[in-house]
Design a protein around this motif. Structure first.
Motif, PDB file in Angstrom:
ATOM      1  N   LEU A  29     -28.949 -74.605  56.274  1.00  0.00           N
ATOM      2  CA  LEU A  29     -27.798 -75.479  55.935  1.00  0.00           C
ATOM      3  C   LEU A  29     -26.519 -74.786  55.302  1.00  0.00           C
ATOM      4  CD1 LEU A  29     -28.948 -79.229  55.518  1.00  0.00           C
ATOM      5  CD2 LEU A  29     -28.248 -77.822  57.843  1.00  0.00           C
ATOM      6  N   ALA A  30     -26.823 -74.127  54.060  1.00  0.00           N
ATOM      7  CA  ALA A  30     -26.003 -73.375  53.553  1.00  0.00           C
ATOM      8  C   ALA A  30     -25.523 -72.108  54.122  1.00  0.00           C
ATOM      9  CB  ALA A  30     -26.630 -73.025  51.947  1.00  0.00           C
ATOM     10  N   LEU A  31     -26.393 -71.729  54.617  1.00  0.00           N
ATOM     11  CA  LEU A  31     -25.722 -70.481  55.550  1.00  0.00           C
ATOM     12  C   LEU A  31     -24.851 -71.085  56.609  1.00  0.00           C
ATOM     13  CD1 LEU A  31     -29.012 -68.204  56.153  1.00  0.00           C
ATOM     14  CD2 LEU A  31     -27.059 -67.888  54.471  1.00  0.00           C
ATOM     15  N   GLY A  32     -25.088 -72.017  57.333  1.00  0.00           N
ATOM     16  CA  GLY A  32     -24.290 -72.738  58.383  1.00  0.00           C
ATOM     17  C   GLY A  32     -22.919 -73.017  57.828  1.00  0.00           C
ATOM     18  N   GLU A  33     -22.943 -73.336  56.433  1.00  0.00           N
ATOM     19  CA  GLU A  33     -21.556 -73.935  55.490  1.00  0.00           C
ATOM     20  C   GLU A  33     -20.781 -72.509  55.351  1.00  0.00           C
ATOM     21  OE1 GLU A  33     -21.779 -75.927  51.711  1.00  0.00           O
ATOM     22  OE2 GLU A  33     -21.365 -77.455  53.022  1.00  0.00           O
ATOM     23  N   ALA A  34     -21.578 -71.241  55.399  1.00  0.00           N
ATOM     24  CA  ALA A  34     -20.903 -70.005  55.114  1.00  0.00           C
ATOM     25  C   ALA A  34     -20.410 -69.472  56.230  1.00  0.00           C
ATOM     26  CB  ALA A  34     -21.853 -69.082  54.276  1.00  0.00           C
ATOM     27  N   GLY A  35     -20.803 -70.051  57.572  1.00  0.00           N
ATOM     28  CA  GLY A  35     -20.174 -69.664  58.741  1.00  0.00           C
ATOM     29  C   GLY A  35     -21.239 -68.699  59.624  1.00  0.00           C
ATOM     30  N   TYR A  36     -22.417 -68.665  59.129  1.00  0.00           N
ATOM     31  CA  TYR A  36     -23.437 -67.827  59.937  1.00  0.00           C
ATOM     32  C   TYR A  36     -23.891 -68.241  61.259  1.00  0.00           C
ATOM     33  CZ  TYR A  36     -24.499 -65.221  55.599  1.00  0.00           C
ATOM     34  OH  TYR A  36     -24.539 -64.171  54.698  1.00  0.00           O
ATOM     35  N   VAL A  37     -24.343 -67.573  62.202  1.00  0.00           N
ATOM     36  CA  VAL A  37     -25.232 -67.694  63.220  1.00  0.00           C
ATOM     37  C   VAL A  37     -26.582 -67.989  62.603  1.00  0.00           C
ATOM     38  CG1 VAL A  37     -26.071 -67.120  65.601  1.00  0.00           C
ATOM     39  CG2 VAL A  37     -23.500 -66.722  65.041  1.00  0.00           C
ATOM     40  N   VAL A  38     -27.122 -69.257  62.958  1.00  0.00           N
ATOM     41  CA  VAL A  38     -28.689 -69.090  62.371  1.00  0.00           C
ATOM     42  C   VAL A  38     -29.578 -69.553  63.131  1.00  0.00           C
ATOM     43  CG1 VAL A  38     -30.008 -70.202  60.384  1.00  0.00           C
ATOM     44  CG2 VAL A  38     -27.473 -69.867  60.157  1.00  0.00           C
ATOM     45  N   TYR A  39     -30.592 -68.552  63.510  1.00  0.00           N
ATOM     46  CA  TYR A  39     -31.836 -68.890  64.295  1.00  0.00           C
ATOM     47  C   TYR A  39     -32.626 -69.712  63.209  1.00  0.00           C
ATOM     48  CZ  TYR A  39     -30.011 -66.133  68.187  1.00  0.00           C
ATOM     49  OH  TYR A  39     -29.195 -65.475  69.132  1.00  0.00           O
TER      50      TYR A  39
END
Length: 296
Positions: A29-39
């Motif tokens: 979730l934190a990476l999503g908030e930072a704009g990542y593409v997350v697998y």
């Protein structure tokens, strides 16, 4: 569905293992908030099937809602072929891998119960498969793609913990955490000067679904602990800050075990409620140091 190039763009691409719930979900979730593409990987795919809730699909959707792109992938990290397929999919769809977070971990029944190791179920050894071995095999499969992405300064984060240095939940748990830290050190030796950094990260006491179920059953007993407990997203925020920083910051830390609270403070990261995290070094100890000798 968008095509791979549309989905990735110039955003960084991450894989977070074991992210249906708990720490992995918070990191994703934190990476999503930072704009990542997350697998997002994990075994839970059916809502309600696990007593703690959560699925890879639910986490992936939450990542997208936070501003990133979440992609749920059912993956049992005991299965080498499934891990190879995961990496092949990332290569085919994204073309790069910037961040690998090895978080998948088995928590067998009885591991936190009192008593000597011989009084606990022998199946606690599954932690060696999903925790230690899975960290090695996932990184092994991902290494060629990480190296091919070296111009983007990729980072591997292996989730470990204070059990590497103090008695915590018994010898099996401690051996896994100590093994992850030593593996991190040795991976960094092999990756030195190849553009890929690797660190171990030690979260503090976490507000995961599992932990809060215990706390909620006896709030008075855990009243003092609540003030220092970290939200799982704090770890993700610290990882995102490290990954977004200059490549030198990653290279200088490569091979080291880092206390998450201390890394967050160094990078100016606060918890989601605005609190400054508290390191448990004083009460539990700090990471081990290793010899600089290299024998090949």
């Amino acid at each position: 569905m968008t095509g791979p190039d549309q989905r990735r763009g110039d955003r960084r691409v991450a894989v977070v293992t074991g992210a249906s719930r708990g720490l992995g979900k918070g990191i994703a979730l934190a990476l999503g908030e930072a704009g990542y593409v997350v697998y997002v990987t994990g075994r839970s795919v059916t809502p309600g099937a696990h007593d703690l809730g959560g699925t890879v699909g639910e986490t992936a959707r939450a990542v997208t809602e936070r501003g990133g792109t979440g992609i749920g992938v059912a993956c049992d990290h005991r299965d080498d072929d499934a891990v190879a397929d995961l990496v092949a999919r990332v290569r085919a769809e994204a073309g790069v891998l910037d961040l690998l977070v090895n978080n998948a971990f088995a928590v067998p029944d009885g591991v936190t119960s009192s008593g000597g190791f011989w009084e606990k179920p022998l199946d606690v050894v599954m932690m060696f498969d999903v925790g230690l071995r899975s960290t090695y095999t996932t990184t092994w499969h991902a290494a060629p793609l990480l190296l091919a992405s070296a111009a983007r300064s990729p980072l591997v984060v292996n989730i470990s913990g204070f059990g590497a240095i103090c008695y915590l939940h018994g010898p099996a748990y401690g051996a896994v955490k100590a093994g992850v830290d030593k593996m991190t050190h040795d991976m960094a030796v092999d990756l030195a000067d190849r553009g890929v950094s690797v660190v171990s990260l030690w979260p503090g006491l976490l507000r995961t679904e599992r932990t809060m179920r215990v706390v909620d059953a006896d709030p008075a007993l855990y009243r003092d602990s609540l003030s220092i407990m970290e939200h799982p997203e704090l770890t993700g925020r610290a990882i995102a800050a490290l990954d977004a920083g200059p490549p030198t910051g990653k290279r200088e830390r490569s091979g080291r075990a880092l206390i998450g609270a201390e890394l967050a403070i160094e990078l100016g990261v606060s918890d989601i409620d605005g609190r400054r995290p508290v390191s448990r070094r004083t009460s539990l100890g700090g990471p081990a140091t290793y010899s600089d000798a290299v024998v090949r």
